[in-house]
Design a protein around this motif. Structure first.
Motif, PDB file in Angstrom:
ATOM      1  N   THR A 212       0.897  -1.476  -0.056  1.00 31.04           N
ATOM      2  CA  THR A 212      -0.029  -0.020   0.013  1.00 31.04           C
ATOM      3  C   THR A 212       0.814   0.787  -0.429  1.00 31.04           C
ATOM      4  N   LEU A 213       1.587   0.976   0.986  1.00 32.99           N
ATOM      5  CA  LEU A 213       2.632   2.529   0.909  1.00 32.99           C
ATOM      6  C   LEU A 213       3.523   2.634  -0.554  1.00 32.99           C
ATOM      7  N   ASN A 214       3.669   1.588  -1.180  1.00 43.64           N
ATOM      8  CA  ASN A 214       4.377   2.105  -1.832  1.00 43.64           C
ATOM      9  C   ASN A 214       4.242   2.305  -3.494  1.00 43.64           C
ATOM     10  N   GLU A 215       2.616   2.778  -3.483  1.00 42.53           N
ATOM     11  CA  GLU A 215       1.302   3.541  -4.061  1.00 42.53           C
ATOM     12  C   GLU A 215       1.518   4.814  -3.740  1.00 42.53           C
ATOM     13  N   LYS A 216       1.858   4.964  -2.686  1.00 38.77           N
ATOM     14  CA  LYS A 216       1.530   6.620  -2.208  1.00 38.77           C
ATOM     15  C   LYS A 216       2.736   6.613  -1.522  1.00 38.77           C
ATOM     16  N   GLY A 217       3.767   6.916  -2.729  1.00 33.88           N
ATOM     17  CA  GLY A 217       5.546   7.464  -2.838  1.00 33.88           C
ATOM     18  C   GLY A 217       6.434   7.232  -1.445  1.00 33.88           C
ATOM     19  N   PHE A 218       6.474   5.766  -0.542  1.00 34.68           N
ATOM     20  CA  PHE A 218       7.212   5.343  -0.011  1.00 34.68           C
ATOM     21  C   PHE A 218       7.961   4.111  -0.551  1.00 34.68           C
ATOM     22  N   VAL A 219       9.072   3.636   0.193  1.00 35.32           N
ATOM     23  CA  VAL A 219       9.778   2.735  -0.408  1.00 35.32           C
ATOM     24  C   VAL A 219      10.811   2.055   1.097  1.00 35.32           C
ATOM     25  N   ARG A 220      10.696   0.465   0.923  1.00 38.48           N
ATOM     26  CA  ARG A 220      11.636  -0.280   1.940  1.00 38.48           C
ATOM     27  C   ARG A 220      12.812   0.179   1.841  1.00 38.48           C
ATOM     28  N   ILE A 221      14.002   0.760   2.208  1.00 38.57           N
ATOM     29  CA  ILE A 221      15.325   0.564   2.561  1.00 38.57           C
ATOM     30  C   ILE A 221      15.943  -0.690   3.896  1.00 38.57           C
ATOM     31  N   HIS A 222      15.155  -1.096   4.242  1.00 40.56           N
ATOM     32  CA  HIS A 222      16.399  -1.833   5.466  1.00 40.56           C
ATOM     33  C   HIS A 222      14.174  -2.877   5.984  1.00 40.56           C
TER      34      HIS A 222
ATOM     35  N   VAL B 282      21.351  10.767  -0.010  1.00 40.29           N
ATOM     36  CA  VAL B 282      21.827   9.077  -0.585  1.00 40.29           C
ATOM     37  C   VAL B 282      23.058   8.817  -0.910  1.00 40.29           C
ATOM     38  N   ASP B 283      23.655   7.741  -0.051  1.00 40.24           N
ATOM     39  CA  ASP B 283      24.640   7.368  -0.278  1.00 40.24           C
ATOM     40  C   ASP B 283      25.116   6.306  -0.014  1.00 40.24           C
ATOM     41  N   ALA B 284      26.098   5.663  -0.256  1.00 40.24           N
ATOM     42  CA  ALA B 284      25.885   3.922  -0.204  1.00 40.24           C
ATOM     43  C   ALA B 284      25.436   3.095   0.874  1.00 40.24           C
ATOM     44  N   ILE B 285      25.423   3.948   2.060  1.00 33.99           N
ATOM     45  CA  ILE B 285      25.072   3.110   3.081  1.00 33.99           C
ATOM     46  C   ILE B 285      24.029   3.297   3.564  1.00 33.99           C
ATOM     47  N   GLN B 286      23.606   4.787   3.282  1.00 37.59           N
ATOM     48  CA  GLN B 286      22.560   5.266   4.835  1.00 37.59           C
ATOM     49  C   GLN B 286      21.638   6.560   3.641  1.00 37.59           C
ATOM     50  N   VAL B 287      20.323   6.911   4.260  1.00 32.90           N
ATOM     51  CA  VAL B 287      19.907   7.959   3.582  1.00 32.90           C
ATOM     52  C   VAL B 287      19.368   8.600   4.597  1.00 32.90           C
TER      53      VAL B 287
ATOM     54  N   LEU C 117      17.316  12.228   5.663  1.00 26.58           N
ATOM     55  CA  LEU C 117      16.087  12.881   5.740  1.00 26.58           C
ATOM     56  C   LEU C 117      16.499  13.903   5.959  1.00 26.58           C
ATOM     57  N   LYS C 118      15.444  14.467   5.480  1.00 24.04           N
ATOM     58  CA  LYS C 118      14.428  16.176   5.677  1.00 24.04           C
ATOM     59  C   LYS C 118      15.152  16.605   6.946  1.00 24.04           C
ATOM     60  N   ASN C 119      15.119  15.683   8.402  1.00 22.81           N
ATOM     61  CA  ASN C 119      14.698  15.959   9.589  1.00 22.81           C
ATOM     62  C   ASN C 119      16.186  16.080  10.466  1.00 22.81           C
ATOM     63  N   ASN C 120      17.430  15.286   9.098  1.00 25.89           N
ATOM     64  CA  ASN C 120      18.557  14.614   9.754  1.00 25.89           C
ATOM     65  C   ASN C 120      18.411  14.086  10.177  1.00 25.89           C
ATOM     66  N   LEU C 121      18.004  13.425  10.394  1.00 29.49           N
ATOM     67  CA  LEU C 121      17.984  11.677  11.194  1.00 29.49           C
ATOM     68  C   LEU C 121      18.546  10.869   9.079  1.00 29.49           C
ATOM     69  N   LYS C 122      19.800  10.063   9.878  1.00 25.87           N
ATOM     70  CA  LYS C 122      20.599   8.826   9.277  1.00 25.87           C
ATOM     71  C   LYS C 122      19.747   7.257   9.774  1.00 25.87           C
ATOM     72  N   LEU C 123      19.322   7.144   8.163  1.00 29.20           N
ATOM     73  CA  LEU C 123      18.961   5.712   8.600  1.00 29.20           C
ATOM     74  C   LEU C 123      19.502   4.578   7.340  1.00 29.20           C
ATOM     75  N   ASP C 124      19.937   3.752   8.011  1.00 26.86           N
ATOM     76  CA  ASP C 124      20.924   2.877   7.290  1.00 26.86           C
ATOM     77  C   ASP C 124      19.715   1.993   5.947  1.00 26.86           C
ATOM     78  N   ILE C 125      20.921   1.804   4.774  1.00 24.82           N
ATOM     79  CA  ILE C 125      20.109   0.812   3.977  1.00 24.82           C
ATOM     80  C   ILE C 125      20.781  -0.600   3.474  1.00 24.82           C
ATOM     81  N   GLY C 126      19.924  -1.777   3.775  1.00 23.11           N
ATOM     82  CA  GLY C 126      19.781  -3.125   3.533  1.00 23.11           C
ATOM     83  C   GLY C 126      20.108  -2.891   2.007  1.00 23.11           C
ATOM     84  N   LEU C 127      21.514  -3.656   2.496  1.00 23.19           N
ATOM     85  CA  LEU C 127      21.653  -4.372   1.034  1.00 23.19           C
ATOM     86  C   LEU C 127      20.784  -4.622   0.106  1.00 23.19           C
ATOM     87  N   LYS C 128      19.879  -5.845   0.768  1.00 26.97           N
ATOM     88  CA  LYS C 128      18.995  -5.716  -0.266  1.00 26.97           C
ATOM     89  C   LYS C 128      17.523  -5.322  -0.968  1.00 26.97           C
TER      90      LYS C 128
END
Length: 231
Positions: A179-189, A202-207, A209-220
């Motif tokens: 459902t969220l994919n259709e609303k402009g969301f993406v699973r990154i981990h 976006v870099d090689a390992i992290q995203v 966000l505009k609130n300055n939070l960094k989230l890891d990107i899963g290889l999958k």
């Protein structure tokens, strides 16, 4: 339609009275005031309570257009004038209508007001399209998608991180993902689904966000994320 608060800016007395009559004949319009010159209306425009400005392109037409352009949050605008030559400029500034005075009738004026009504309906429908419903047992939670930064897994629950507050809901990322994919969301981990519109970098390992939070990107999930972001 809710009441539309109107001001008139017109330097000719007879033309002002005519516009006042046209406004009075339409139930959804409420006249807040009539002003001879633009400068006299600056205070009421700054108050934010004006929904519609009906104005004549006055002696220095280019000054009128510059004034419209200077408004940071302009109301709907209908230009009523004898001056045909500024029509293209008016529409470039996204005025709702440009009416030449010889063509100004009650019917023609109502047509312009109907454009505003249709625009308001479209805006409301657009806002409704942005609302996401999250089921939580016997209740439903409704959140504007634009307010969501990301959603993280918490076992059999998820936490929805928004601009204003966080919400915990009894569901899983797997159940939400399609459902969220259709609303402009993406699973990154395996633990995160992110609002694409909230991604700053976006870099090689992290995203980031505009609130300055960094989230890891899963290889999958990296290739799909890179594809969506055009990387």
């Amino acid at each position: 339609m809710n009441k539309i608060n109107v001001i008139i800016i017109e330097d000719e007395l007879l033309a002002t009275k005519r516009l006042q009559r046209l406004v009075a004949n339409i139930e959804c319009l409420k006249l807040l005031g009539s002003y001879q010159y633009l400068i006299n209306a600056k205070e009421i425009l700054a108050s934010g309570g004006v929904n519609l400005m009906i104005l004549n392109i006055q002696a220095q037409g280019s000054e009128t257009l510059r004034f419209i352009k200077s408004l940071s949050n302009p109301p709907f605008i209908i230009i009523v004038t004898h001056q045909r030559e500024f029509a293209a400029d008016g529409f470039e500034l996204e005025v709702i209508d440009y009416i030449l005075k010889p063509s100004l009738t009650q019917e023609r004026f109502e047509k312009a007001i109907n454009k505003i009504g249709n625009f308001i309906i479209l805006q409301k429908n657009k806002q409704l399209d942005q609302i996401i419903k999250f089921k939580d047992g016997h209740k439903s939670l409704f959140i504007n998608s634009g307010h969501i930064f990301y959603i993280k897994a918490l076992g059999d629950y998820v936490q929805i991180i928004t601009k204003h507050e966080n919400h915990t809901v009894s569901t899983t990322l797997k159940d939400l993902e399609k459902t969220l994919n259709e609303k402009g969301f993406v699973r990154i981990h395996r633990s995160h689904i992110v609002n694409v519109n909230q991604i700053k970098a976006v870099d090689a390992i992290q995203v980031s966000l505009k609130n300055n939070l960094k989230l890891d990107i899963g290889l999958k999930y990296r290739n799909n994320l890179y594809s969506i972001m055009g990387l």
